[in-house]
Motif scaffolding. Sequence first.
Motif, PDB file in Angstrom:
ATOM      1  N   TRP A 110       0.843  -1.205   0.000  1.00 58.35           N
ATOM      2  CA  TRP A 110       0.000   0.000   0.000  1.00 58.35           C
ATOM      3  C   TRP A 110       0.878   1.255   0.000  1.00 58.35           C
ATOM      4  O   TRP A 110       0.665   2.175  -0.806  1.00 58.35           O
ATOM      5  N   GLY A 111       1.861   1.309   0.884  1.00 53.98           N
ATOM      6  CA  GLY A 111       2.743   2.478   0.959  1.00 53.98           C
ATOM      7  C   GLY A 111       3.508   2.691  -0.337  1.00 53.98           C
ATOM      8  O   GLY A 111       3.631   3.824  -0.825  1.00 53.98           O
ATOM      9  N   ARG A 112       4.028   1.616  -0.906  1.00 46.62           N
ATOM     10  CA  ARG A 112       4.757   1.715  -2.185  1.00 46.62           C
ATOM     11  C   ARG A 112       3.837   2.240  -3.282  1.00 46.62           C
ATOM     12  O   ARG A 112       4.235   3.081  -4.084  1.00 46.62           O
ATOM     13  N   LYS A 113       2.604   1.739  -3.305  1.00 46.88           N
ATOM     14  CA  LYS A 113       1.645   2.179  -4.333  1.00 46.88           C
ATOM     15  C   LYS A 113       1.423   3.688  -4.248  1.00 46.88           C
ATOM     16  O   LYS A 113       1.439   4.387  -5.262  1.00 46.88           O
ATOM     17  N   LEU A 114       1.232   4.184  -3.038  1.00 49.78           N
ATOM     18  CA  LEU A 114       1.024   5.625  -2.870  1.00 49.78           C
ATOM     19  C   LEU A 114       2.264   6.418  -3.263  1.00 49.78           C
ATOM     20  O   LEU A 114       2.174   7.450  -3.936  1.00 49.78           O
ATOM     21  N   LEU A 115       3.416   5.953  -2.821  1.00 50.60           N
ATOM     22  CA  LEU A 115       4.667   6.651  -3.122  1.00 50.60           C
ATOM     23  C   LEU A 115       4.940   6.649  -4.627  1.00 50.60           C
ATOM     24  O   LEU A 115       5.300   7.682  -5.198  1.00 50.60           O
ATOM     25  N   ILE A 116       4.742   5.521  -5.269  1.00 47.00           N
ATOM     26  CA  ILE A 116       4.937   5.426  -6.713  1.00 47.00           C
ATOM     27  C   ILE A 116       3.986   6.365  -7.443  1.00 47.00           C
ATOM     28  O   ILE A 116       4.386   7.097  -8.354  1.00 47.00           O
ATOM     29  N   SER A 117       2.740   6.369  -7.030  1.00 52.33           N
ATOM     30  CA  SER A 117       1.727   7.211  -7.653  1.00 52.33           C
ATOM     31  C   SER A 117       2.114   8.689  -7.569  1.00 52.33           C
ATOM     32  O   SER A 117       2.056   9.415  -8.569  1.00 52.33           O
ATOM     33  N   GLU A 118       2.532   9.118  -6.399  1.00 54.23           N
ATOM     34  CA  GLU A 118       2.873  10.529  -6.209  1.00 54.23           C
ATOM     35  C   GLU A 118       4.181  10.891  -6.908  1.00 54.23           C
ATOM     36  O   GLU A 118       4.282  11.935  -7.548  1.00 54.23           O
TER      37      GLU A 118
END
Length: 169
Positions: free
Chosen positions: A130-138
Amino acid sequence: MEYSVGDMVIHPRHGAGQITGVKHKELVEGFKHYYVLEILGNSSVVYVPIRKMNELGVRPVMPKKRLKKVLDVLSCDPVHLPEDKVERQMQVRDKIRMGGPLEIAEAVRDLVWLEHLDRINKADSDLLTWGRKLLISEMSLVAKLGDVEASQMIDDTLQAAIASKSNVD
């Protein structure tokens, strides 16, 4: 915080998105006002109550100059996470859900180190995803990269940090 149509935001569950409109819906208890948020990358649409944007953790996208600081955070030594899995997961979940990009980067970094030490469980792994997904997205949005390139930037930074620490020990 007030947002306008066209603003780019980060939704803690869905990632980067753009506010494409404001919708007024009549419900039993009266009218509710929603921001229409188009999630980038998968073209899904999320309706977020205007009054609950802050409570839900929706926030503006980080400025481009903060990207270097995010990479610096990923490069730093990890913070020792609590041994108690419930306490650890609650702490990490709060950082990801309500934190900014630096807090999310800290959570990702600390969980990657936990994974490197073979001390990660399924719930921790789900939080890392979840954290990676958010970081990648941003990061993709801010650096104008594709998701693959942003993911590689994160991985390269973390791997270099782990390699340098492993060489010191």
